[in-house]
Design an enzyme around this catalytic site. Structure first.
Site, PDB file in Angstrom:
ATOM      1  N   ASP A 595       8.954 -15.738 -28.823  1.00  0.00           N
ATOM      2  CA  ASP A 595       8.170 -16.866 -29.324  1.00  0.00           C
ATOM      3  C   ASP A 595       6.868 -16.587 -30.080  1.00  0.00           C
ATOM      4  O   ASP A 595       6.783 -16.760 -31.270  1.00  0.00           O
ATOM      5  CB  ASP A 595       7.884 -17.823 -28.157  1.00  0.00           C
ATOM      6  CG  ASP A 595       9.173 -18.303 -27.494  1.00  0.00           C
ATOM      7  OD1 ASP A 595      10.246 -17.738 -27.780  1.00  0.00           O
ATOM      8  OD2 ASP A 595       9.111 -19.241 -26.685  1.00  0.00           O
ATOM      9  N   GLU A 795       9.423 -15.608 -14.237  1.00  0.00           N
ATOM     10  CA  GLU A 795       9.814 -15.477 -15.645  1.00  0.00           C
ATOM     11  C   GLU A 795       9.269 -14.186 -16.261  1.00  0.00           C
ATOM     12  O   GLU A 795       9.927 -13.533 -17.071  1.00  0.00           O
ATOM     13  CB  GLU A 795       9.285 -16.693 -16.415  1.00  0.00           C
ATOM     14  CG  GLU A 795       9.704 -16.747 -17.875  1.00  0.00           C
ATOM     15  CD  GLU A 795       9.182 -17.984 -18.561  1.00  0.00           C
ATOM     16  OE1 GLU A 795       8.262 -18.651 -18.032  1.00  0.00           O
ATOM     17  OE2 GLU A 795       9.677 -18.301 -19.661  1.00  0.00           O
TER      18      GLU A 795
END
Ligand code: 6A9
Length: 837
Positions: A595, A795
């Site tokens: 990202d 994560e």
């Protein structure tokens, strides 16, 4: 064997899989192979929900909440997995998609541990039967400060199990029961439902009486509503509302509350567990709520019997199957993942590994419904001109998105509470451990993904199918764009499978894990685990049918994500191999998967992305491997072209992306003076050609990359490789998502390459082996420590503290830690390896 060839047949259907396309999705042939995969806890977004891999069918789910006070129950009924509900960990302790397993949920607020076991029993023509055992065990009496004194047996819990029939025109009915068990207040014994649906035939569901005490109420209301009884409400709801079972339950609870209010003075109301009791209204409908109020521990079963199985499932069957599933799981795990030193002695490492893997495989879901796509193909989406990202944003704002599909998808997911849906590049990582356990299951999931491919060869990055999935995603994030890519990691599984088939063909039995063969042996008769690794012919047939789809996706990448190298001296390049992710903004290249990783600024249509070029190299190699194994006319014809592309990529990676000054690979752009320029943000992206295995061990560039990877003031932290170099001015800045944190998926890729370098003769063998051993331990120890402390996988991990961060219960690629534990420690003390150190 029969069932496998039929499954392969299911892959042959071309084009995007549309609902109603019998050959691809719903043909009887595909269904037969489904048998051992038909049922599962395939609703990973809820704590416990069961459904088959059939678009509109029977679904079941569990809800519970503490009923001690009026407000507790209003605010704390558990249903969908949520972060920050005060859970002290939850998830599958052991799970095998073809058999079942057990989940534990440590619900601190409701002061109860819930155990859900789920087992499947084959038989009949409709995917067999299944049983679920639901147990509640109160936790310690924390309020009284006596955690140690065992369970707080005064805890009052409302439990609701529901059954819903999504198929229009099909009902479920409560079966007539003898008067003794049933009166208008509710049921005293087992409750039996009967129903039918297209994919399931006739079936019966029994919710057993089970065990457990019920709370008391000496209120006059007890004359009307007995807490000893189970109440059932049979309702008819709109099919598209059925997933909102919790809201529907609350609507019914409100009715019960309103009734009490109408009858009694609020100051003399019955206790909460009594007020919230549903009226007993059993009958026919498409939604059935089965409600019980318990005090202290409880246990009951849900028994689904397929009529064609010819025999009703019993609680004794469930007891036996739970035990057998657990024994099989342990034995199979040992062969699929041979944990290596130092993780092979302490049983908590084994528990950790079981837990990580089971949450990954137990998170597999079945999704069905429409996605949303913008198929306007607006000119601005070509992103050809300077300022393209602003024009594209404008076009996105102006174009109306449309429903796309419906599609079905069988897939693992990154995270049950937060991202309970399919993500393309995550999936390749998910399937790596899953394929060690059950290659056929992985191949089935790969097939499901490739059935989503449209006529152009595009697969949407994020699969948000149906109302329920969409309810979790803000509107602006729901839209998929058919010019957006995502790394082609499903090719990892194709590679893994090709390697297995090669070894099988050579009779070498495969390298590393022999999970499939061993697992098949352990599972023995009774499971219909088809095995395309052992049955090479079937495996090859699968690949023959998949190959055109792989090739089509590859062509889509080449025709949509090409880099514009007209401003370069093109003669210098053997081919036009150069690539650029479409869909970037100033701040993000979401399509790359990394990202907010820094990229050239401002964005430029002449920009070239090194990670994408590396992925293209990986895809090319993979296609060549499949082609060589198959040796068909089509693949032989492709091979020459693919080899030219491969050479072009190898050459242009160096010519367009290597910086000798920085000693790493870099993105490239065109600067203000219309000159080509490398843009080097040292970090994961700088390593990509190495990460996907495109470099020869003797390539001096490997040495330079190891310098970057191994430097403790750059990428190498005690907790794994940092996403960006600690020396980068952008380290830890802005969103800091991919700008310092440690991500397990990329670390796993690095580890695999270090291992391979460390195992072969070469100038960097010793260094790679040393880095490999240290990195491996750093990664496992980090993920393990956070799991120990919090009960969850995370994560990403903080490179300074090692703490898990961002999404909690991220059971997706973080589960790769299981494979990492099963990788051998390299013997750096031996021979020359030691000398070079
Ligand atoms: C947006 C949020 C309430 C981001 O694991 C899935 C992906 C990865 O593929 C990607 O590489 N994750 C990584 O950078 C999570 C993406 C989640 C997007 C959801 C809506 C909901 O807000």
């Amino acid at each position: 064997a029969l069932s496998v060839s039929l499954a392969v047949a299911g892959l042959a259907g071309g084009g995007a899989a549309q609902a109603g396309d019998e050959s691809v999705l719903f043909g009887e042939a595909a269904r037969m192979n489904n048998d051992s995969l038909l049922w599962g806890p395939y609703r990973p977004n809820v704590y416990f929900g069961v459904r088959p891999r059939i678009p509109q069918s029977l679904v079941a789910g569990l809800m519970w909440g503490r009923a001690d006070t009026y407000t507790d129950l209003q605010n704390h009924v558990r249903y969908t997995c949520e972060q920050n509900e005060g859970m002290e960990g939850y998830g599958w302790d052991e799970y095998d998609t073809r058999r079942g397993g057990t989940q534990t949920i440590h619900d601190t607020f409701n002061n109860i541990d819930i155990t859900t076991s789920f087992v499947k029993v084959p038989g009949g023509a409709h995917g067999g039967s299944w049983g679920a055992r639901i147990k509640g065990m109160p936790r310690g009496n924390a309020a009284a400060g006596d955690d140690q004194d065992g369970p707080d047996t005064s805890v009052k819990t409302m439990v609701v199990f529901y059954l819903a029939q999504e198929e229009e025109g099909q009902q479920i009915s409560v079966r007539d029961v003898s008067g003794a068990d049933w009166d208008e207040q509710g049921f005293a014994g087992d409750i039996t439902f009967a129903g039918a649906s297209t994919g399931l035939g006739d079936f019966k569901v029994v919710v057993t009486q089970g065990e457990g005490a019920h709370p008391q109420s000496d209120h006059a209301y007890a004359e009307e509503r007995s807490l000893e009884k189970t109440t059932v409400q049979s309702l008819t709801a709109l099919a598209e509302h059925l997933w909102q079972a919790k809201q529907l339950l609350f609507r019914q609870i409100k009715e019960a509350v309103d009734y009490v209010i109408s009858k009694y003075d609020p100051n003399a109301a019955p206790p909460p567990w009594h007020v919230y009791q549903l009226a007993n209204q059993p009958g026919s409908g498409n939604l059935h709520l089965v409600q019980r109020m318990y005090e202290g521990p409880f246990e009951f079963d849900v028994l689904f019997s397929s009529a064609s199985a010819g025999k009703d499932l019993t609680s004794a069957d469930v007891t036996r199957e739970i035990r057998a599933a657990s024994e099989t799981f342990g034995a199979r795990f040992k062969t699929a993942f041979r944990l290596q030193a130092p993780y092979n002695v302490d049983s908590t490492y084994r528990e950790f590994a079981h837990n990580m893997f089971s949450n990954l495989i137990g998170g597999i879901g079945y999704f069905y419904g429409h996605g949303i796509a913008d198929r306007s193909y607006a000119p601005a989406y070509d992103e050809e001109d300077e300022g393209f990202w602003e024009d594209a944003a404008q076009a996105r704002a102006e174009h109306k998105e449309q429903l796309d599909g419906p599609y079905e998808l069988f897939t693992a997911i990154p995270s049950r509470p937060f991202f309970p849906r399919g993500f393309l590049w995550d999936e390749g990582f998910h399937l790596l451990p899953i394929s060690d356990w059950d290659m056929d299951l992985s191949l089935d999931i790969v097939k499901s993904w490739f059935n989503l491919m449209d006529d152009d060869g595009w697969i949407a990055r994020e699969q948000i199918l149906g109302y329920e999935a969409r309810s979790k995603v803000p509107a602006e994030f729901q839209i998929q764009y058919p010019h957006y890519a995502n790394p082609p990691t499903l090719f990892f599984i194709v590679d893994a499978f090709v390697n297995k088939l090669r070894h099988a063909a050579n009779g070498t039995g495969g390298s590393g894990n022999d999970g499939d063969t061993a697992a098949a042996a352990v599972a023995g008769a009774g499971t219909s685990s088809s095995n395309m690794v052992d049955n090479t012919e079937l495996g090859l047939e699968y690949l023959r049918q998949l190959y055109p789809k792989l090739r089509k996706q590859f062509d889509w990448f080449r025709s949509t994500q090409f880099g514009d190298i007209k401003s370069y001296e093109r003669e210098a390049f053997s081919t036009r191999e150069a690539y650029r992710w479409r869909g970037r903004t100033e701040a993000h290249v979401l399509t790359s998967g990394l990202d907010d990783y820094p990229r050239p600024q401002p964005p430029h249509p002449g920009e070239l992305h090194v990670d994408l070029m590396a992925w293209m190299g990986m895809m090319t190699r993979s296609l060549l491997n499949v082609g060589e194994l198959l040796g068909t006319d089509a693949t032989t014809e492709d091979a020459a072209e693919l080899r030219t592309i491969q050479e072009g990529i190898a050459r242009n990676l160096d010519d367009l992306h290597w910086s000798e000054a920085e000693g790493c690979y870099c993105d490239a752009t065109v600067n203000d003076y219309e000159e080509n320029e490398l843009v080097c943000h040292r970090g994961y992206i700088s390593l990509f050609p190495l990460l996907v295995g495109l470099l020869e061990p003797s390539n001096p560039k490997v040495g330079r990359l190891l310098d970057l990877l191994g430097a403790e003031d750059e990428l190498f932290s005690p907790h794994g490789l940092r996403s960006l170099s600690k020396k980068s001015p952008l380290y830890g800045t802005a969103e800091n998502y991919w700008r310092s944190p440690v991500w397990i998926n990329i670390n796993y890729l690095a580890l695999v390459q270090l291992q391979s370098l460390g195992q072969q003769e070469g100038p960097f063998q010793a260094r790679a082996a040393g880095l490999y051993n240290r990195l491996r331990r750093n990664l496992v120890d980090t993920v393990y420590a956070s799991w120990k402390e919090t009960g969850f996988a995370w994560e990403q991990y903080n490179p300074e503290t090692g703490k898990g961060q961002r999404t909690q219960h991220f059971t997706g690629w973080t589960s790769l830690v299981v494979k990492i534990m099963a990788m051998p420690e390299l013997d750096v003390k031996a021979g020359h390896v030691r000398d070079e150190l």
